[in-house]
Design an enzyme around this catalytic site. Structure first.
Site, PDB file in Angstrom:
ATOM      1  N   ASP A 326     -15.459  26.883 -18.892  1.00 19.17           N
ATOM      2  CA  ASP A 326     -16.087  26.028 -19.728  1.00 19.17           C
ATOM      3  C   ASP A 326     -15.366  26.149 -21.270  1.00 19.17           C
ATOM      4  OD1 ASP A 326     -18.011  24.675 -18.645  1.00 19.17           O
ATOM      5  OD2 ASP A 326     -19.734  26.264 -18.690  1.00 19.17           O
ATOM      6  N   ASP A 631     -23.398  27.130 -17.672  1.00 17.34           N
ATOM      7  CA  ASP A 631     -24.555  27.560 -18.391  1.00 17.34           C
ATOM      8  C   ASP A 631     -25.791  26.559 -18.165  1.00 17.34           C
ATOM      9  OD1 ASP A 631     -23.478  25.241 -19.811  1.00 17.34           O
ATOM     10  OD2 ASP A 631     -23.201  26.592 -21.542  1.00 17.34           O
ATOM     11  N   ASP A 635     -24.860  23.033 -13.784  1.00 15.49           N
ATOM     12  CA  ASP A 635     -23.974  23.527 -13.195  1.00 15.49           C
ATOM     13  C   ASP A 635     -24.263  24.594 -12.035  1.00 15.49           C
ATOM     14  OD1 ASP A 635     -22.366  22.796 -15.654  1.00 15.49           O
ATOM     15  OD2 ASP A 635     -22.894  24.466 -16.741  1.00 15.49           O
TER      16      ASP A 635
END
Ligand code: ADP
Ligand code: MG
Length: 883
Positions: A326, A631, A635
């Site tokens: 990310d 997070d 996900d």
């Protein structure tokens, strides 16, 4: 009356708490004493003495004990006792190793224990979920696991998934009103939240009504099966390998015994020697030492802020070839500051850094204030459609909640806007932000009873939903040229690495439906926020290091493609002809089409969590070992599907943490690199001691075998063999597990996951060194025995000493894949200490008269030592020069 039937006020009365203030810390202490910890009763621990006894249940050890017993009965007391003692000491070492591994795993469990957000003495704080008590006011967000049974007092579109309790996997909408019905099942108590169930959407507040075993989960916990201890692939492979080695060792030992008897040695003596040899040569302790090495590695990783949730991840880390990370929060600081605002067709610039509330607004270098048209309203809407709070901690402004929301609060404060008066605006409905929708909305009613909707979110999501636009002159229909102008602004902000957020409103009449499907449309577009989120300092270097190590870094973000591109080039992720793919492109590509281009892709922008799964699979289809970070709740599937799932310790939700095998305590990309480096090192260290132990064993077996083939007497007596197994093999092997990495660990490509334990020439090294160790020991024995045919003990002492010395020198060779002369032998202090202690113990056994009869030794002269050292250095030095 059940909890779900009571009004919130009654619940508060009964539990002596208010949902505004929470419990006092005094009450919390009392209740903790009274009700105990909020834990499900864990499975029973294996008693210590059983763990201790388990060290002796190995078959060959039992045979040895039986053989010793017979020896004792036959009158060989000294031998019998010596062997017993050695076996006992060996057992103790195994026991302590196991305890140590256990302890470090328990510490891990503690570190990754779930946390709860509780209101105590009027302040929100994070505590371990175990410390939650009845009456605690808890706040839960999407992605959390509910820490205890709670009566919900506030729900913002909160939905939970309760399949663990009810078997129903569809989310349940939660609200706060009492239900009068009698005898509802847990699944129908929609104003309750249950321990262990998941919040899949929205957020809420609840009062704890049951903890620990007094929860619905507690009632069924006793029915649940215990989780089994899992073993890592490496441990399993070693266990399988161990079986083969046992057969080989037993066969060779049997050969030695038969040859020995054939040559006329006494049967009993040969039998005892054979069993001792088998015990020494069978690497039965290998899987145990591997576990110890893995768990020591785990502790080193904790120091580097990486928590391993599955031991197997330690191994897999070393094979990682792609890191999909990310952007927001992992590569960047997650400290958001509004730098630019697009409003009334103009760009305003905002000064100030971080969450500091000092800063001003400028238009063409001229300061503007609240009189600038629409500015105050835009910032007010940003505060109203918001889920964060601005607090002062230790004299510094900080954000509680989403940093993006926080940035808007700070921006409003810069213009002098303070907290909103709760009386002025009444919240009717909130549709929370999530990365799939990329927007958030609230419906508010003001003091005059006027309702309106505020939506903020990704500009390309909001623009198509807008029909009007606000500018200096008022509200007008959104025309093509307005849209183009806005799009140009989005692009210009994004190419400056700014994260863009659009905000819009829609007046509502009381008759308008509050249904989510109809709300977020016909918006009046107000303006854009351009938010900076600077890259973390360490990340650029970490990415470069990964590249050297043959690991590709891929950036994944929900942000605008230009924002992503700007930050990616800033961090040196994107090579000149690297691909940047957007979510809508991924939607159009089939899995196969994505696989075709995946090797060229480095940045994914405007993606949703569902895309991550597609990306992981595409990389895996190309044979990559993929690490994937995440997070949010959504996900979790991608994290699970990846080879190394990584979650965030600070920003991560319980769901992603549970799905992951590695948790970053600091949410930092650089920590992934550190963990991979450590993972590679641990694996190399395991190879090092496997190499050492097995080469030693080959040497021990061969010297006996050669001697028997040549018709010589036994070069080593049973106690000596056992001593070597205990001292020489034990200490240095453990020290090798603590070795530092070679300089090139992060300068070579990742290890292939298909590579066997003996890959990259390890098997050859073991055999060649083993043979040489056996040969030099045999030569030492033969020469000494030839010159002193009537002093067998002397020759045996020389052979014993040569074997020990050869191994203690060879251990330094095991530290490197290259020449032994390439590494400083004193670098690993544990190893130096281990070798020195082994040497001292050797001297004691050889020179201390009381031990001499036990170990069948005799004092050696300086000349013997010169001869021994010269011979024993050969296996190591020979190969050192060859390179
Ligand atoms: P990432 O985590 O990769 O930055 P997100 O899904 O969080 O991606 O964000 C995607 C986009 O959604 C952002 O570029 C922004 O436009 C918008 N966005 C992010 N956070 C919020 C929020 N709290 N409220 C409204 N919109 C948001
Ligand atoms: Mg985000």
């Amino acid at each position: 009356m059940k909890w779900y039937q009571l009004d919130v006020e009654r619940v508060e009365q009964k539990l002596h708490v208010t949902s505004k203030e929470g419990l006092s810390s005094k009450k919390v202490k009392e209740r903790q004493k009274q009700y105990g910890l909020n834990e499900l009763e864990s499975q029973k621990h294996t008693p210590r003495w059983l763990i201790f006894l388990a060290q002796f249940q190995d078959f060959m050890v039992l045979v040895l004990l039986a053989a010793t017993l017979i020896a004792g009965l036959l009158g060989e007391y000294i031998d019998a006792i010596a062997i017993m003692v050695i076996v006992l000491v060996n057992g103790c070492i195994g026991y302590f190793q196991e305890q140590k591994a256990e302890k470090s795993l328990e510490k891990l469990k503690e570190l990754s224990a779930p946390m709860a957000n509780v209101l105590r003495d009027g302040k929100w704080e994070k505590v371990s979920s175990r410390e939650v008590v009845v009456g605690d006011v808890v706040r839960i967000n999407s992605g959390d696991r509910i820490p205890a049974d709670i009566r919900i007092v506030k729900s913002v579109s909160m939905e939970t998934e309760e399949s663990a309790l009810t078997g129903e996997s569809l989310p349940v909408m939660k609200h706060a009103t009492a239900i009068r019905k009698e005898n509802l099942e847990a699944g129908d108590q929609v104003n309750m939240g249950f321990m262990g169930t998941l919040v899949t959407r929205g957020s809420g507040i609840g009062i704890v009504v049951g903890t620990g075993m007094n929860t619905v989960m507690g009632q069924i916990a006793s029915l649940m099966t215990n989780t089994k201890k899992t073993i890592t692939p490496l441990e399993r492979r070693l266990a399988e390998l161990g079986k083969i080695l046992i057969i080989v060792a037993l066969f060779l030992t049997a050969l030695v015994v038969m040859l020995g008897i054939f040559q006329g040695n006494p049967m009993y003596e040969m039998f005892l020697a054979g069993v001792s040899l088998a015990v020494a040569a069978i690497p039965e302790g290998l899987p145990a030492i591997v576990t110890v090495a893995l768990s020591l590695g785990v502790q080193r990783m904790i120091k580097k802020k990486a928590i391993v949730r599955k031991l197997s991840a330690v191994e897999t880390l070393g094979t990682a070839s792609v890191i999909c990370s990310d952007k927001t929060g992992t590569m960047t600081e997650n400290q958001m500051t509004v730098k630019e605002i697009y409003l009334n067709g103009n760009h305003l610039y905002v000064t100030g850094d971080g969450y500091d509330i000092h800063g001003d607004y400028y238009l063409n270098d001229r300061k503007v204030d609240e009189h600038y048209p629409n500015l105050e309203n835009m910032l007010l809407y940003g505060m109203l459609c918001n889920h964060a709070a601005l607090l002062i901690k230790k004299g510094k402004y900080q954000i509680d909640g989403d940093p993006t929301d926080g940035a808007l609060l700070v921006a409003a404060r810069k213009l002098g806007l303070k907290e909103i008066d709760g009386e002025k605006f009444h919240l009717i409905k909130e549709i929370p932000f999530d990365s799939d929708r990329k927007r958030m909305s609230v419906v508010l009613e003001d003091q005059n009873g006027m309702r309106f909707l505020i939506t903020k979110g990704a500009p390309d999501v909001l623009l198509p939903r807008s029909t009007h636009v606000l500018n200096g002159e008022g509200r007008s229909v959104l025309r093509k040229e307005d849209t183009i102008k806005i799009e140009n602004s989005i692009n210009s902000m994004a190419s400056k690495a700014l994260r863009t957020i659009a905000i819009g409103i829609r007046p509502l009449s009381n008759k308008d439906s509050l249904d989510e499907a109809f709300l977020e449309k016909d918006l009046t577009f107000i303006g854009l926020f351009g938010i900076i989120d600077p890259p973390r300092k360490e990340v650029k270097g970490a990415i470069a290091e990964c590249r050297q190590a043959g690991i590709k870094t891929v950036m994944i973000t929900g942000d605008h493609v230009n924002t992503a591109r700007a930050i990616a080039s800033n961090l040196n992720i994107l090579p000149t002809n690297g691909l940047v793919l957007e979510g809508h492109q991924l939607n159009q590509m089939s899995q196969a089409e994505l696989e075709d281009v995946i090797d060229d892709a480095y940045v994914f922008a405007r993606v949703t969590p569902e895309h991550k799964l597609k990306i992981v699979k595409a990389f895996q289809s190309k044979g990559h070992i993929v690490a994937m970070t995440g997070d949010g709740v959504n996900d979790a599937p991608a994290i699970k599907a990846s080879d190394i799932g990584i979650s965030m310790g600070i920003a991560g939700t319980d769901v992603t943490k549970e799905a992951s095998s590695l948790v970053l305590m600091d949410d930092n990309f650089a920590t992934i690199k550190a963990a991979i480096k450590e993972g590679r090192n641990i694996y190399e260290n395991i190879r090092k001691f496997i190499r050492y132990l097995l080469a030693s064993n080959v040497g021990e077996i061969l010297v006996m075998l050669f001697a028997m083939l040549l018709g010589l007497p036994l070069p080593l007596v049973p106690v000596q063999i056992l001593w070597v197994n205990l001292v020489t093999d034990g200490l240095p092997a453990m020290a090798l597990g603590l070795d530092k990495p070679e300089d090139n660990v992060m300068k070579r490509p990742p290890r292939s996951p298909r590579e066997g334990v003996f890959g990259r020439g390890l098997g050859y090294k073991i055999i060649s060194r083993g043979i040489l160790i056996g040969l030099v020991t045999l030569i030492a024995f033969m020469l000494t025995y030839q010159n002193n045919p009537d002093n067998l003990i002397y020759a045996q002492t020389v052979a014993f000493t040569t074997l020990v010395m050869a191994q203690l020198i060879h251990v330094f060779d095991c530290r490197t894949e290259n020449s032994v002369f390439d590494r400083n032998p004193f670098e690993n202090i544990y190893l130096v200490l281990a070798v020195i202690s082994s040497l001292l113990l050797l001297l004691v056994v050889v020179y201390w008269p009381p031990l001499q009869p036990i170990f069948h030794t005799t004092a050696l002269a300086l000349r013997d030592w010169m001869f021994i050292v010269a011979l024993s250095a050969i296996p190591t030095v020979l190969f050192g020069f060859k390179k």
